[in-house]
Design an enzyme around this catalytic site. Sequence first.
Site, short mmCIF file in Angstrom:
data_model
loop_
_atom_site.label_atom_id
_atom_site.label_comp_id
_atom_site.label_asym_id
_atom_site.label_seq_id
_atom_site.Cartn_x
_atom_site.Cartn_y
_atom_site.Cartn_z
N PRO A 71 0.75 -1.25 0.00
CG PRO A 71 0.02 -0.93 2.19
CD PRO A 71 0.71 -1.92 1.31
CE LYS A 176 -2.14 4.31 -9.90
NZ LYS A 176 -1.71 3.26 -8.98
#
Length: 295
Positions: A71, A176
Amino acid sequence: MPMTNLPKIGFIGLGSMGGPMARNLISAGYTVKVHDLDAAKVAACVELGAKAAQSIAELVQSNDVIMTSVPSFEIAVALSNEQLLPHAQSGQIFIELSTITPQQARDLAAAFAERGAIRIDAPVSGGAWGAEKANLRMFIGGDQTAVQKCWSIFEVLGDPDHIVYCGAEGDGQMVKIVNQLAMGLSNAIYLETIGFTTRAGIDPDILVKAIGGNEPWRMQFERIAQRIKADEALHTDVKFVQLKQFYEEAESQGYTMPMTRALFEFCDKGERISQEEIYPAPSFWHELMQDSDHK
């Protein structure tokens, strides 16, 4: 060409994104060995046919392709440097599904190459729902031959129309970043402008009627106004936790991102009241609606 003999896959990180991706690979017939700090998440994959790795070292040493979904930038880089790289073997392919900076991606690719291994960037977008439905957007960067060998793996996880080879190491992460910033900054713009009239007592329904429409920007304006009306603005994502890494990466290349920096600095002063990814983060809407100004 895609691999004709399915490679053995080691998958690390079974959270809201990684868990569904690992399960989709199992369902597609791949031999998958999994690892996560949460034993229940490992057990859920084992029930579907995965094998549980006793350690990350074992997982790396016993698989052809290693995939990681964690994460944060810090966890992803530390995992690669401290636990994957020391056990990497010549010919192995390491696929990073997490988001890190382009320079971090390039540095890691070089480090893995020194051990004869190949590292591919494959950060994803689409959230947990997209991971479950296997229609993620995937931004691929790395050695083109290795990428082609792994293309069938990517097709298990993503929407074929939105699995894009972006270029060399780091380029997938660069694209991204654009994805994250376009989403987060545009959300922030509409929250800020609609908040101005909300503070003045104008109902969002009036804004939707007056300003909404079929043009793309009007449609997004309407969507954000409706979220405010539904009392969901507090959790409308502006990607706060990633902004600092993004503008610092840009500045290291001589490119200034003033709106990104301003959004980060405004939010960073705020109260940690909401959860974005796994980190406490300010809600941009909460800070906008405060009575006191930031000093």
